[in-house]
Write an enzyme that holds these catalytic residues in place. Structure first.
Site, short mmCIF file in Angstrom:
data_model
loop_
_atom_site.label_atom_id
_atom_site.label_comp_id
_atom_site.label_asym_id
_atom_site.label_seq_id
_atom_site.Cartn_x
_atom_site.Cartn_y
_atom_site.Cartn_z
N CYS A 8 3.33 -2.79 3.98
CA CYS A 8 2.43 -1.68 4.30
C CYS A 8 3.17 -0.84 5.35
O CYS A 8 4.39 -0.96 5.49
CB CYS A 8 1.06 -2.18 4.77
SG CYS A 8 1.03 -3.08 6.34
N GLY A 9 2.47 0.01 6.09
CA GLY A 9 3.17 0.86 7.04
C GLY A 9 3.90 0.06 8.10
O GLY A 9 5.07 0.33 8.42
N THR A 10 3.22 -0.92 8.65
CA THR A 10 3.82 -1.76 9.70
C THR A 10 4.16 -3.17 9.22
O THR A 10 4.89 -3.89 9.90
CB THR A 10 2.84 -1.92 10.87
OG1 THR A 10 1.64 -2.51 10.35
CG2 THR A 10 2.53 -0.59 11.53
N GLY A 11 3.55 -3.60 8.12
CA GLY A 11 3.63 -5.00 7.68
C GLY A 11 2.51 -5.83 8.28
O GLY A 11 2.25 -6.95 7.82
N ILE A 12 1.84 -5.29 9.27
CA ILE A 12 0.86 -6.10 10.01
C ILE A 12 -0.45 -6.27 9.23
O ILE A 12 -0.91 -7.40 9.00
CB ILE A 12 0.59 -5.48 11.39
CG1 ILE A 12 1.86 -5.50 12.24
CG2 ILE A 12 -0.51 -6.28 12.12
CD1 ILE A 12 1.74 -4.72 13.56
N GLY A 13 -1.04 -5.16 8.82
CA GLY A 13 -2.34 -5.25 8.15
C GLY A 13 -2.27 -6.11 6.89
O GLY A 13 -3.12 -6.98 6.66
N ARG B 201 10.61 -31.85 12.52
CA ARG B 201 9.56 -31.58 13.49
C ARG B 201 8.71 -30.37 13.09
O ARG B 201 7.55 -30.27 13.47
CB ARG B 201 10.15 -31.35 14.89
CG ARG B 201 10.94 -30.07 15.06
CD ARG B 201 11.60 -29.99 16.42
NE ARG B 201 12.23 -28.70 16.67
CZ ARG B 201 13.40 -28.31 16.17
NH1 ARG B 201 14.09 -29.11 15.37
NH2 ARG B 201 13.91 -27.12 16.48
N HIS B 202 9.29 -29.51 12.28
CA HIS B 202 8.54 -28.32 11.87
C HIS B 202 7.43 -28.68 10.89
O HIS B 202 6.40 -28.00 10.84
CB HIS B 202 9.48 -27.29 11.24
CG HIS B 202 10.59 -26.90 12.18
ND1 HIS B 202 10.35 -26.25 13.37
CD2 HIS B 202 11.93 -27.13 12.12
CE1 HIS B 202 11.50 -26.07 13.99
NE2 HIS B 202 12.47 -26.59 13.27
N HIS C 188 11.85 -22.57 10.04
CA HIS C 188 10.83 -23.25 10.86
C HIS C 188 9.41 -23.17 10.31
O HIS C 188 8.67 -24.15 10.39
CB HIS C 188 10.82 -22.67 12.28
CG HIS C 188 12.08 -22.97 13.05
ND1 HIS C 188 12.22 -22.66 14.38
CD2 HIS C 188 13.26 -23.55 12.68
CE1 HIS C 188 13.42 -23.03 14.80
NE2 HIS C 188 14.08 -23.56 13.78
N ASP D 6 0.87 -1.18 0.00
CA ASP D 6 0.00 0.00 0.00
C ASP D 6 0.90 1.23 0.00
O ASP D 6 2.14 1.12 -0.14
CB ASP D 6 -1.01 -0.06 1.17
CG ASP D 6 -0.37 0.28 2.52
OD1 ASP D 6 0.88 0.40 2.61
OD2 ASP D 6 -1.12 0.40 3.50
N HIS D 7 0.31 2.40 0.21
CA HIS D 7 1.08 3.65 0.18
C HIS D 7 2.12 3.69 1.30
O HIS D 7 3.18 4.27 1.15
CB HIS D 7 0.13 4.84 0.28
CG HIS D 7 -0.81 4.76 1.44
ND1 HIS D 7 -1.87 3.86 1.46
CD2 HIS D 7 -0.84 5.41 2.63
CE1 HIS D 7 -2.51 3.99 2.61
NE2 HIS D 7 -1.89 4.92 3.34
C1 RB5 Z 1 -2.03 2.87 6.30
O1 RB5 Z 1 -2.04 4.15 6.82
C2 RB5 Z 1 -1.60 1.87 7.36
O2 RB5 Z 1 -2.65 1.64 8.23
C3 RB5 Z 1 -1.14 0.58 6.70
O3 RB5 Z 1 -0.09 0.86 5.84
C4 RB5 Z 1 -0.63 -0.50 7.63
O4 RB5 Z 1 0.33 0.00 8.50
C5 RB5 Z 1 -1.64 -1.30 8.29
O5 RB5 Z 1 -1.34 -2.28 9.00
#
Ligand code: RB5
Length: 150
Positions: free
Chosen positions: A66-71, A133-134, A99, A8-9
């Site tokens: 993405c910004g954090t990689g999480i979403g 095992r993995h 693993h 994403d951006h």
């Molecule tokens: C976008 O602003 C931000 O929420 C997205 O890039 C990401 O960090 C979500 O997990």
């Protein structure tokens, strides 16, 4: 190896360096966008595109940003067969291949630098799955998918 990339951006800042690194490693890169840091887009769309490409076999591996990689990792993991891991350092990069046999890694453009992203991609791409095992644990994850994904 064919590697799908998408962002994403918030992850766009890493994309060019990740693409260059993968190409230096000999991969063929399929770029699923987005193509600007200035236009706000929805990360689930890009996680889905890369996740589907990996799960279908169109791509062998994927890198999502993405910004954090999480979403975007959460979105990619909604595709059956995807094992997407958020990675913030080279220890995690190595272990998630050794693993978890992670077929997708997720990076945060607001968390790590371009240099760190390059090191992470190189480490993950060249590390090997250890099996043993993995595999039992990955089989349990596959069973969870079979029971919970339509
Ligand atoms: C976008 O602003 C931000 O929420 C997205 O890039 C990401 O960090 C979500 O997990």
């Amino acid at each position: 190896m064919k590697v799908g990339i998408g962002c994403d951006h918030g992850g766009y800042v890493l994309k060019a360096r990740v693409k260059k690194t993968l190409e230096e490693l000999g991969a063929e890169v399929v770029d699923f966008g987005t193509n600007s840091a200035d236009v706000s887009v929805d990360y689930p769309e890009y996680g889905l595109k890369v996740g589907k490409a990996v799960a279908s076999g169109e791509c062998d591996l994927g890198v999502v940003m993405c910004g954090t990689g999480i979403g975007i990792s959460i979105a990619a993991n909604k595709v059956k067969g995807v094992r997407a891991a958020v990675v913030t350092n080279i220890y995690m990069a190595k272990l998630t291949k050794n693993h978890n046999n992670a077929n997708v890694i997720a990076l945060g453009g607001r968390v790590i630098s371009e240099d760190e992203a390059e090191d992470i991609v190189r480490t993950w791409y060249t590390a090997e799955y250890e099996g043993g095992r993995h595999q039992r644990r990955l089989d349990i994850i596959s069973k969870i998918e079979d029971e919970n994904f339509k």
